[in-house]
Design a protein around this motif. Structure first.
Motif, PDB file in Angstrom:
ATOM      1  N   ILE A   9     -15.125  82.677 -45.433  1.00  0.00           N
ATOM      2  CA  ILE A   9     -16.444  82.048 -45.572  1.00  0.00           C
ATOM      3  C   ILE A   9     -17.184  82.783 -46.690  1.00  0.00           C
ATOM      4  O   ILE A   9     -17.309  84.015 -46.657  1.00  0.00           O
ATOM      5  N   LEU A  10     -17.681  82.020 -47.658  1.00  0.00           N
ATOM      6  CA  LEU A  10     -18.485  82.621 -48.727  1.00  0.00           C
ATOM      7  C   LEU A  10     -19.919  82.135 -48.586  1.00  0.00           C
ATOM      8  O   LEU A  10     -20.165  80.924 -48.494  1.00  0.00           O
ATOM      9  N   ILE A  11     -20.849  83.077 -48.566  1.00  0.00           N
ATOM     10  CA  ILE A  11     -22.274  82.741 -48.529  1.00  0.00           C
ATOM     11  C   ILE A  11     -22.859  83.087 -49.890  1.00  0.00           C
ATOM     12  O   ILE A  11     -22.680  84.210 -50.378  1.00  0.00           O
ATOM     13  N   VAL A  12     -23.567  82.136 -50.484  1.00  0.00           N
ATOM     14  CA  VAL A  12     -24.211  82.385 -51.781  1.00  0.00           C
ATOM     15  C   VAL A  12     -25.701  82.595 -51.535  1.00  0.00           C
ATOM     16  O   VAL A  12     -26.416  81.667 -51.154  1.00  0.00           O
ATOM     17  N   GLY A  13     -26.164  83.834 -51.713  1.00  0.00           N
ATOM     18  CA  GLY A  13     -27.586  84.142 -51.546  1.00  0.00           C
ATOM     19  C   GLY A  13     -27.829  84.993 -50.323  1.00  0.00           C
ATOM     20  O   GLY A  13     -27.558  84.579 -49.198  1.00  0.00           O
ATOM     21  N   ALA A  14     -28.324  86.217 -50.559  1.00  0.00           N
ATOM     22  CA  ALA A  14     -28.583  87.148 -49.450  1.00  0.00           C
ATOM     23  C   ALA A  14     -30.083  87.325 -49.230  1.00  0.00           C
ATOM     24  O   ALA A  14     -30.615  88.430 -49.186  1.00  0.00           O
ATOM     25  N   GLY A  15     -30.791  86.177 -49.109  1.00  0.00           N
ATOM     26  CA  GLY A  15     -32.164  86.242 -48.614  1.00  0.00           C
ATOM     27  C   GLY A  15     -32.111  86.384 -47.096  1.00  0.00           C
ATOM     28  O   GLY A  15     -31.067  86.728 -46.518  1.00  0.00           O
ATOM     29  N   ALA A  16     -33.250  86.097 -46.444  1.00  0.00           N
ATOM     30  CA  ALA A  16     -33.287  86.232 -44.982  1.00  0.00           C
ATOM     31  C   ALA A  16     -32.259  85.311 -44.334  1.00  0.00           C
ATOM     32  O   ALA A  16     -31.548  85.718 -43.400  1.00  0.00           O
ATOM     33  N   ILE A  17     -32.147  84.093 -44.851  1.00  0.00           N
ATOM     34  CA  ILE A  17     -31.268  83.124 -44.186  1.00  0.00           C
ATOM     35  C   ILE A  17     -29.803  83.505 -44.385  1.00  0.00           C
ATOM     36  O   ILE A  17     -29.023  83.560 -43.430  1.00  0.00           O
ATOM     37  N   PHE A  20     -28.974  86.895 -42.402  1.00  0.00           N
ATOM     38  CA  PHE A  20     -28.828  86.714 -40.948  1.00  0.00           C
ATOM     39  C   PHE A  20     -27.574  85.890 -40.619  1.00  0.00           C
ATOM     40  O   PHE A  20     -26.915  86.130 -39.605  1.00  0.00           O
ATOM     41  N   THR A  21     -27.257  84.918 -41.478  1.00  0.00           N
ATOM     42  CA  THR A  21     -26.057  84.114 -41.225  1.00  0.00           C
ATOM     43  C   THR A  21     -24.821  85.008 -41.294  1.00  0.00           C
ATOM     44  O   THR A  21     -23.919  84.937 -40.439  1.00  0.00           O
ATOM     45  N   ALA A  22     -24.786  85.868 -42.312  1.00  0.00           N
ATOM     46  CA  ALA A  22     -23.656  86.794 -42.447  1.00  0.00           C
ATOM     47  C   ALA A  22     -23.561  87.714 -41.227  1.00  0.00           C
ATOM     48  O   ALA A  22     -22.465  87.977 -40.713  1.00  0.00           O
ATOM     49  N   LEU A  23     -24.708  88.189 -40.749  1.00  0.00           N
ATOM     50  CA  LEU A  23     -24.697  89.078 -39.575  1.00  0.00           C
ATOM     51  C   LEU A  23     -24.111  88.354 -38.361  1.00  0.00           C
ATOM     52  O   LEU A  23     -23.245  88.893 -37.657  1.00  0.00           O
ATOM     53  N   ASN A  24     -24.559  87.119 -38.145  1.00  0.00           N
ATOM     54  CA  ASN A  24     -24.031  86.348 -36.999  1.00  0.00           C
ATOM     55  C   ASN A  24     -22.527  86.148 -37.115  1.00  0.00           C
ATOM     56  O   ASN A  24     -21.783  86.326 -36.148  1.00  0.00           O
ATOM     57  N   LEU A  25     -22.075  85.756 -38.314  1.00  0.00           N
ATOM     58  CA  LEU A  25     -20.645  85.450 -38.489  1.00  0.00           C
ATOM     59  C   LEU A  25     -19.800  86.715 -38.378  1.00  0.00           C
ATOM     60  O   LEU A  25     -18.731  86.712 -37.754  1.00  0.00           O
ATOM     61  N   ARG A 346     -28.801  81.381 -37.010  1.00  0.00           N
ATOM     62  CA  ARG A 346     -27.965  81.255 -35.813  1.00  0.00           C
ATOM     63  C   ARG A 346     -27.387  79.844 -35.743  1.00  0.00           C
ATOM     64  O   ARG A 346     -26.188  79.651 -35.485  1.00  0.00           O
ATOM     65  N   GLY A 347     -28.247  78.828 -36.001  1.00  0.00           N
ATOM     66  CA  GLY A 347     -27.784  77.439 -35.991  1.00  0.00           C
ATOM     67  C   GLY A 347     -26.765  77.181 -37.084  1.00  0.00           C
ATOM     68  O   GLY A 347     -25.762  76.495 -36.866  1.00  0.00           O
ATOM     69  N   LEU A 348     -27.009  77.757 -38.255  1.00  0.00           N
ATOM     70  CA  LEU A 348     -26.098  77.551 -39.380  1.00  0.00           C
ATOM     71  C   LEU A 348     -24.740  78.191 -39.096  1.00  0.00           C
ATOM     72  O   LEU A 348     -23.691  77.581 -39.345  1.00  0.00           O
ATOM     73  N   ALA A 349     -24.754  79.400 -38.561  1.00  0.00           N
ATOM     74  CA  ALA A 349     -23.484  80.093 -38.256  1.00  0.00           C
ATOM     75  C   ALA A 349     -22.682  79.274 -37.251  1.00  0.00           C
ATOM     76  O   ALA A 349     -21.457  79.142 -37.369  1.00  0.00           O
TER      77      ALA A 349
END
Ligand SMILES: Cc1cc2nc3c(=O)[nH]c(=O)nc-3n(C[C@H](O)[C@H](O)[C@H](O)COP(=O)(O)OP(=O)(O)OC[C@H]3O[C@@H](n4cnc5c(N)ncnc54)[C@H](O)[C@@H]3O)c2cc1C
Length: 385
Positions: A9-17, A20-25, A346-349
């Motif tokens: 899984i690649l997330i582009v952008g380490a703002g709050a969203i 937190f998504t990376a932390l959940n995953l 959380r919803g996105l993860a």
């Protein structure tokens, strides 16, 4: 030699969203990589007022905001991070009869979703918060309104994600992406990254990344500004919001300076990445703040700044998989996007791992958003004709 990395899984952008998504995953054991063009929390998520209010959100976002303030609190408790979370309680004030009526209507609505909001008259508000001026006719008090330190919080979330197993790479920009079979190939400023699922949480810049892929979201750019005063005697023990929008005031600890914001527009040039302060907005914001809390007139403003944010025109988030693009996910900002980021993430993860959106989040899926905007434009059309 072109550098090629792979991840699930690649997330582009380490703002709050994104953070937190990376932390959940990562906590669920997924192989997740985050790239940020700069560093975690440097854009809107680090420029904001740090308000974690519940009652100041549009009612449709109230339940997500209530869930989120618990998640912000739990993040500090679980990780031992000191992101400055304070649950002070907050007053949302009204200075007009119309504002009083709207506050009176909102209190039972919030209580119906389990958020304790109490409607009180101006005298009672001044008894509890003597710094509120005579212009305050009434207020709603919510005991779970609070704030944290936005300069510290998202870097701490990103650090926690790293500790949980995520790879976070700063200084790498996503430039474009292609899908070949089931694999995304993302071209970055530092080679290519191949992944099965691609998550775009690049703040306002998500528009450009998605537009290049032929995806257009009904969102608008905003530039909000803030100011901070010199340290003051410790006097403002609650956060203050305004029913008519453009005011948030809080005193932060241990610095004891007062942060004043509320969504007054800054200026600048988005393409040139210049964020500047509008003096007209600064004066308007200060005048409103002093009218509601007159003691602020004794303080000097030390610094003012602005940041880029984006929202759909109805200020709701867009979360989930892009239709007809399996494996491509997005989460946009919304009204109070910093407050609500943990619940959105959380919803996105969950969407990324299961393909499903919770009932609460599904009303903000890309499909539901497009439908809502089409209905909205039909309604406004029928009103004007
Ligand atoms: C001045 C101001 C005050 C605000 N006050 C509040 C408040 O008090 N409370 C509240 O709830 N909300 C507030 N907001 C809104 C809130 O800050 C935002 O909704 C929220 O932070 C958005 O988070 P994000 O993760 O979507 O975006 P961002 O924080 O903008 O993060 C996006 C990240 O993506 C990175 N990026 C962009 N393009 C690329 C690329 N191509 N490749 C790699 N990385 C990329 C950026 O470097 C950035 O780190 C405020 C906003 C502003 C500007």
């Amino acid at each position: 030699v072109k550098r090629v990395r792979t991840t699930d899984i690649l997330i582009v952008g380490a703002g709050a969203i994104g953070s937190f998504t990376a932390l959940n995953l990562a906590r669920e054991g997924h192989k997740v990589t985050v790239i940020d063009r700069k560093v975690p929390g440097i854009e809107a998520s680090g420029a904001n007022a740090g308000s974690l209010g519940v009652q100041n959100k549009p009612f449709e976002l109230g339940a997500l905001a209530a869930e989120s303030v618990d998640l912000w609190r739990d993040f500090e408790l679980d990780t031992g991070s000191e992101a400055g979370y304070h649950r002070l309680g907050g007053f949302r004030v009204a200075e007009t009869e119309d504002g009083v009526d709207r506050l009176r209507d909102l209190a039972p609505k919030f209580r119906s979703i389990g958020v304790n909001v109490e409607h009180i008259d101006g005298d009672e508000a001044r008894r509890r918060a003597p710094y509120l001026s005579e212009s305050v006719l009434a207020a709603n008090f919510c005991d779970i309104d609070g704030h944290n330190n936005s300069l510290k919080a998202v870097p701490l979330v990103a650090r926690a994600a790293t500790s949980a197993g995520a790879t976070i790479i700063s200084g790498v920009e996503a430039r474009s992406f292609q899908k070949t079979g089931d694999t995304f190939v993302v071209t970055t400023s530092d080679g290519e990254i191949m992944c099965d699922r691609l998550v775009i949480t690049a703040g306002v810049w998500s528009r450009d990344i998605l537009r290049d892929a032929g995806i257009h979201l009904p969102v608008a750019l905003r530039n909000n500004q803030m100011m901070v005063t010199e340290p003051a005697p410790d006097f403002l023990n609650y956060i203050v919001f305004h029913i008519d929008g453009h005011l948030t005031i809080k005193q932060v600890h241990p610095a004891l300076s007062c942060l004043i914001g509320g969504g007054w527009p800054g200026t600048g040039d988005f393409r040139a990445h210049q964020r500047e302060v509008s003096y007209r907005s600064a004066i308007g914001n200060a005048a409103l703040a002093i009218r509601v809390v007159p003691e602020l007139a004794n303080l000097r403003v030390l610094r003012s700044w602005s940041g880029f944010d984006w929202r759909t025109t109805d200020q709701m988030p867009v979360v989930g998989q892009i239709p007809n693009f399996p494996g491509l996910f997005i989460c946009t900002s919304c009204y109070g996007g910093y407050t609500i980021s943990p619940a959105l993430a959380r919803g996105l993860a969950k969407a990324v791992t299961t393909g499903l959106l919770s009932e609460q989040i599904s009303q903000f899926s890309p499909e539901a958003t497009v439908l809502r905007h089409e209905q909205h434009s039909e309604e406004s059309h029928s009103v004007t004709t």
